[in-house]
Design an enzyme around this catalytic site. Structure first.
Site, PDB file in Angstrom:
ATOM      1  CB  CYS A 259      -1.073   0.052   1.097  1.00 25.64           C
ATOM      2  SG  CYS A 259      -1.948  -1.568   1.259  1.00 25.64           S
ATOM      3  CB  ALA A 261       0.525   5.011  -3.959  1.00 24.43           C
ATOM      4  N   GLY A 263       4.233   7.293  -1.786  1.00 24.07           N
ATOM      5  CA  GLY A 263       5.590   6.745  -1.812  1.00 24.07           C
ATOM      6  C   GLY A 263       6.434   7.611  -0.969  1.00 24.07           C
ATOM      7  CG  ASP A 280      -1.054   1.785  -3.903  1.00 27.59           C
ATOM      8  OD1 ASP A 280      -0.690   2.097  -2.960  1.00 27.59           O
ATOM      9  OD2 ASP A 280      -2.221   1.943  -4.627  1.00 27.59           O
ATOM     10  CB  CYS A 378      -2.297   7.942   9.103  1.00 27.49           C
ATOM     11  SG  CYS A 378      -3.444   7.678   7.667  1.00 27.49           S
TER      12      CYS A 378
END
Length: 450
Positions: A259, A261, A263, A280, A378
């Protein structure tokens, strides 16, 4: 003879920026479109190309301010409107929000904020009848708005109730309040530099954080800042730069970034000397990752595939390290992406948790014995962080936690959990200047395969 249409002159300074801001707000609030999708890429608003850099920056700040202060704006306007915000004319609602945000929080003269909002509604067929209302309400806002804000705890209004309830339950009332306050401030620009951090901190009029990122308050087009076109740095929140550090020395090692990107973490790994395979599922996002690598003069193998189903290519089962920056609700990034708090729903968590577990199980098959798996999100939600790792470890006996030491994260013991995982909060790294404070909310755990 065709019907006559009333149109305002397009040369009125600032009107185009506010019209596009109104369109984008409508996209977020009524069409549930993500803000980033309307600002960049194939789905970007076509009018952005016509704006000067200054007007584009104004438009972005205006939209972000409104979304960041949406609850407070709703309270103020409801007190100034006898019958509530008009629901039959979205442009009237947008004009009121745009005008009030400028009056209350932005360095725009009150008369200009009122005038341009009135022009916005006059240029819309459905909203034109509300021009007088918009004028009167915004003039009252200039006189009474600050007193109306003082009546309430604004930071609580500006967080979606379901999120505030969850944060209070998990972190406690004091920390939840601190998080809400932190995400109400416009954040700084954080960058990761390839080398000579002190020099770039000086050139970008910023400072070097304890974690090694450079933080600056410079605004405007990122692409015009010194060092961007030369590939000397990339934009990356200071918290987002921490998970890669949990691998230690990666020089010469084979690392898969799942996953990957856009980057930022791939770039960190490549800059540190790793042989990186970036995976990705989105061709468009992978194209952006490749563009970033070209600008930075860094190399990585790229694979467009669903990471949860990827067999690993020639390195399958033999990677020295796996990084999973898993899809999540992204509630830790609301201070940078204020639309997330209003677009996400609590029901979004469960399917994302299921995907996170599939990614973790896939990573085990890709990792060599003794290899390191770093899992991060996040998100501020425990189901996507602490609970996700606990569930995974209970089901996967070959994996164990390798606790993170404070010395690995610049001595910031407050960002580590009792189990030795990383947990940053928007209220961490406080400073006297709110815009120089804070981190994105990140969770990361380091796991080792026996």
């Amino acid at each position: 003879m065709p019907p006559q249409r009333f149109a305002l002159p397009t040369e009125v300074p600032g009107l185009a920026a506010r019209r596009i801001a109104a369109d984008i707000l409508d996209g977020v609030l009524h069409k549930h479109r993500q803000l980033d999708d309307q600002l960049d890429g194939a789905g970007a608003h076509p009018g952005l190309k016509t704006l000067s850099d200054r007007d584009r920056a104004l438009m972005r700040r205006l939209v972000a301010t409104i979304l960041r202060r949406l609850g407070t704006l709703g309270h103020v306007l409801s007190r100034l409107l006898n019958r509530g915000i008009p629901t039959d004319a979205p442009r009237a609602q947008s004009a009121l929000l745009i005008g009030a945000a400028q009056i209350l929080w932005m360095d725009v003269p009150d008369h200009a904020a009122v005038d341009l909002s009135v022009r916005l509604v006059q240029s819309d067929r459905r909203a034109a009848k509300y021009a007088g209302l918009v004028n009167a309400v915004l003039r009252r806002c200039a006189r009474e708005g600050e007193a109306l804000i003082a009546e309430v705890k604004a930071e609580r209004l500006d967080v979606a109730p379901w999120l505030l309830q969850r944060w209070t339950a998990h972190y406690g009332e004091t920390i939840a309040r601190d998080i809400a306050t932190a995400i109400g401030h416009e954040p700084s620009l954080d960058i990761t530099v390839k080398s000579d951090t002190a020099q770039w901190a000086t050139r970008l009029h910023g400072e070097t954080l304890p974690t090694g990122s450079v933080r600056t308050l410079l605004q405007g087009s990122v692409t015009m800042l010194p060092g961007f076109s030369e590939g000397q740095w990339w934009v990356q929140d200071a918290a987002a730069a921490l998970p890669v550090r949990l691998f230690g020395d990666v020089a010469g090692k084979n690392i898969a970034d799942l996953c990957a990107a856009p980057g930022g973490k791939t770039a960190q790994l490549a800059q540190a000397g790793a042989h990186v395979t970036a995976v990705d599922r989105s061709p468009n996002r992978m194209a952006r990752l490749r563009d970033n690598l070209v600008r930075l003069a860094l190399e990585a193998e790229t694979v467009v595939v669903d990471a949860a189903e990827w067999p690993g290519g020639t390195n399958g089962g033999n990677f020295d390290g796996i990084l999973i920056d898993a899809p999540c609700t992204s509630t830790g990034t609301i201070r940078r992406h204020p639309d997330i708090g209003w677009l996400r729903q609590e029901a979004d968590i469960a399917p994302l948790v299921a995907l996170q577990q599939r990614l973790l199980q896939r990573a085990v098959t890709l990792l060599r014995p003794g290899g390191t798996l770093v899992y991060c999100t996040c998100s501020l939600e425990p189901e996507e962080g602490e609970q996700a790792v606990s569930t995974f470890l209970a089901a996967e006996p070959s994996m164990r936690r390798a606790p993170v030491e404070a010395g690995e994260v610049a001595g910031l013991a407050e960002i580590l959990t009792a189990e030795g995982d990383l947990r940053t909060l928007p209220s961490h790294l406080p400073r006297d200047e709110p815009r120089l404070s804070g981190l994105d909310g990140f969770y990361a755990a380091r796991l080792v395969k026996s």
